[in-house]
Write a protein that holds these residues in place. Sequence first.
Motif, PDB file in Angstrom:
ATOM      1  N   ALA A  48      38.850  57.036  10.834  1.00 36.35           N
ATOM      2  CA  ALA A  48      37.497  56.580  10.539  1.00 36.35           C
ATOM      3  C   ALA A  48      37.096  55.567  11.592  1.00 36.35           C
ATOM      4  N   GLU A  49      35.818  55.492  11.821  1.00 36.25           N
ATOM      5  CA  GLU A  49      35.283  54.528  12.776  1.00 36.25           C
ATOM      6  C   GLU A  49      34.691  53.347  12.005  1.00 36.25           C
ATOM      7  N   PHE A  50      34.986  52.146  12.463  1.00 39.28           N
ATOM      8  CA  PHE A  50      34.542  50.918  11.813  1.00 39.28           C
ATOM      9  C   PHE A  50      33.601  50.185  12.756  1.00 39.28           C
ATOM     10  N   LEU A  51      32.336  50.085  12.367  1.00 35.17           N
ATOM     11  CA  LEU A  51      31.319  49.409  13.165  1.00 35.17           C
ATOM     12  C   LEU A  51      31.367  47.914  12.888  1.00 35.17           C
ATOM     13  N   VAL A  52      31.401  47.145  13.968  1.00 38.24           N
ATOM     14  CA  VAL A  52      31.441  45.691  13.820  1.00 38.24           C
ATOM     15  C   VAL A  52      30.716  45.045  14.993  1.00 38.24           C
ATOM     16  N   GLY A  53      29.941  44.009  14.673  1.00 34.01           N
ATOM     17  CA  GLY A  53      29.292  43.239  15.727  1.00 34.01           C
ATOM     18  C   GLY A  53      30.340  42.481  16.519  1.00 34.01           C
ATOM     19  N   ASP A  54      30.163  42.392  17.813  1.00 30.69           N
ATOM     20  CA  ASP A  54      31.154  41.778  18.709  1.00 30.69           C
ATOM     21  C   ASP A  54      31.112  40.248  18.606  1.00 30.69           C
ATOM     22  N   GLU A  55      31.521  39.753  17.430  1.00 37.40           N
ATOM     23  CA  GLU A  55      31.631  38.319  17.183  1.00 37.40           C
ATOM     24  C   GLU A  55      33.067  38.063  16.743  1.00 37.40           C
ATOM     25  N   PRO A  56      33.695  37.004  17.216  1.00 35.84           N
ATOM     26  CA  PRO A  56      35.125  36.791  16.940  1.00 35.84           C
ATOM     27  C   PRO A  56      35.515  36.872  15.464  1.00 35.84           C
ATOM     28  N   THR A  57      34.772  36.221  14.585  1.00 39.33           N
ATOM     29  CA  THR A  57      35.130  36.245  13.159  1.00 39.33           C
ATOM     30  C   THR A  57      35.013  37.645  12.595  1.00 39.33           C
ATOM     31  N   HIS A  58      33.933  38.351  12.939  1.00 41.09           N
ATOM     32  CA  HIS A  58      33.731  39.703  12.411  1.00 41.09           C
ATOM     33  C   HIS A  58      34.778  40.675  12.948  1.00 41.09           C
ATOM     34  N   VAL A  59      35.112  40.552  14.218  1.00 42.10           N
ATOM     35  CA  VAL A  59      36.144  41.420  14.800  1.00 42.10           C
ATOM     36  C   VAL A  59      37.490  41.138  14.136  1.00 42.10           C
ATOM     37  N   ALA A  60      37.797  39.872  13.898  1.00 43.86           N
ATOM     38  CA  ALA A  60      39.068  39.522  13.245  1.00 43.86           C
ATOM     39  C   ALA A  60      39.141  40.132  11.847  1.00 43.86           C
ATOM     40  N   ILE A  61      38.053  40.072  11.098  1.00 41.97           N
ATOM     41  CA  ILE A  61      38.025  40.673   9.758  1.00 41.97           C
ATOM     42  C   ILE A  61      38.223  42.184   9.861  1.00 41.97           C
ATOM     43  N   ALA A  62      37.557  42.819  10.818  1.00 43.62           N
ATOM     44  CA  ALA A  62      37.706  44.264  11.012  1.00 43.62           C
ATOM     45  C   ALA A  62      39.146  44.617  11.390  1.00 43.62           C
ATOM     46  N   GLU A  63      39.780  43.806  12.212  1.00 45.10           N
ATOM     47  CA  GLU A  63      41.171  44.062  12.599  1.00 45.10           C
ATOM     48  C   GLU A  63      42.110  43.932  11.403  1.00 45.10           C
ATOM     49  N   ILE A  64      41.839  42.980  10.535  1.00 38.50           N
ATOM     50  CA  ILE A  64      42.654  42.833   9.320  1.00 38.50           C
ATOM     51  C   ILE A  64      42.510  44.082   8.450  1.00 38.50           C
ATOM     52  N   ILE A  65      41.278  44.539   8.266  1.00 32.10           N
ATOM     53  CA  ILE A  65      41.035  45.756   7.471  1.00 32.10           C
ATOM     54  C   ILE A  65      41.741  46.943   8.116  1.00 32.10           C
ATOM     55  N   GLN A  66      41.638  47.061   9.420  1.00 32.99           N
ATOM     56  CA  GLN A  66      42.299  48.135  10.160  1.00 32.99           C
ATOM     57  C   GLN A  66      43.807  48.109   9.878  1.00 32.99           C
ATOM     58  N   GLY A  67      44.400  46.924   9.948  1.00 36.12           N
ATOM     59  CA  GLY A  67      45.836  46.786   9.700  1.00 36.12           C
ATOM     60  C   GLY A  67      46.225  47.090   8.264  1.00 36.12           C
ATOM     61  N   GLN A  68      45.366  46.750   7.318  1.00 37.09           N
ATOM     62  CA  GLN A  68      45.678  47.004   5.914  1.00 37.09           C
ATOM     63  C   GLN A  68      45.515  48.481   5.533  1.00 37.09           C
ATOM     64  N   LEU A  69      44.649  49.188   6.238  1.00 37.67           N
ATOM     65  CA  LEU A  69      44.451  50.605   5.928  1.00 37.67           C
ATOM     66  C   LEU A  69      45.501  51.503   6.590  1.00 37.67           C
ATOM     67  N   ALA A  70      46.100  51.039   7.674  1.00 36.00           N
ATOM     68  CA  ALA A  70      47.078  51.855   8.407  1.00 36.00           C
ATOM     69  C   ALA A  70      48.250  52.322   7.531  1.00 36.00           C
ATOM     70  N   PRO A  71      48.866  51.453   6.716  1.00 37.11           N
ATOM     71  CA  PRO A  71      49.976  51.928   5.869  1.00 37.11           C
ATOM     72  C   PRO A  71      49.554  52.971   4.838  1.00 37.11           C
ATOM     73  N   LEU A  72      48.254  53.069   4.573  1.00 34.63           N
ATOM     74  CA  LEU A  72      47.754  54.078   3.638  1.00 34.63           C
ATOM     75  C   LEU A  72      47.471  55.402   4.334  1.00 34.63           C
ATOM     76  N   GLY A  73      47.737  55.444   5.639  1.00 36.21           N
ATOM     77  CA  GLY A  73      47.493  56.653   6.413  1.00 36.21           C
ATOM     78  C   GLY A  73      46.054  56.799   6.863  1.00 36.21           C
ATOM     79  N   ILE A  74      45.294  55.709   6.792  1.00 34.14           N
ATOM     80  CA  ILE A  74      43.895  55.732   7.235  1.00 34.14           C
ATOM     81  C   ILE A  74      43.835  55.072   8.601  1.00 34.14           C
ATOM     82  N   ASN A  75      43.624  55.877   9.612  1.00 35.42           N
ATOM     83  CA  ASN A  75      43.551  55.358  10.975  1.00 35.42           C
ATOM     84  C   ASN A  75      42.120  54.943  11.277  1.00 35.42           C
ATOM     85  N   VAL A  76      41.954  53.691  11.633  1.00 36.36           N
ATOM     86  CA  VAL A  76      40.632  53.125  11.866  1.00 36.36           C
ATOM     87  C   VAL A  76      40.494  52.739  13.328  1.00 36.36           C
TER      88      VAL A  76
END
Length: 159
Positions: free
Chosen positions: A1-29
């Motif tokens: 899945a593609e995750f849209l995020v504004g290029d702001e440090p806090t928002h990117v960090a939140i998106a990266e956390i979500i990306q990392g949490q979904l990976a063990p579920l087999g959801i590649n972001v």
Amino acid sequence: AEFLVGDEPTHVAIAEIIQGQLAPLGINVTLRTIDPGQFYETLSSLDYQMGYAGWTMDIPDPDEQIAFMLDYEKGGADSYSTGYNNPEMNELVQAAQREFDPEARQEIYSEIQALHANEVPHVPLVFQQTTFAWTDEVQGFFVNPVGNRHLEDVWLATE
């Protein structure tokens, strides 16, 4: 899945956390970072699969956010740029707007929450408490109960 995020440090960090949490579920972001100035335009065009956006309340009433995000007919921006459109939800939101009895209104909002939780057009993630600091030289600064501030009455005191 593609995750849209504004290029702001806090928002990117939140998106990266979500990306990392979904990976063990087999959801590649894959993160799709874009200029923050283009973020809401891209959301509004529904040109995304997942995205992270923020919200701030102007009034201490649930209708402001609920109507904007969940009432496709009379809310705003295609249900906060999700395209979510459920006639049952639209009616519940509009019923809550017409109801003045607090207990009856709470019952309607409980139904809204249950339907929202079942259909998941949005996933509440974080509440970011904003910190404010100022000195005695800053005059007229006030933060209202929902965390917003108006700067038109702020001035810097001179000696």
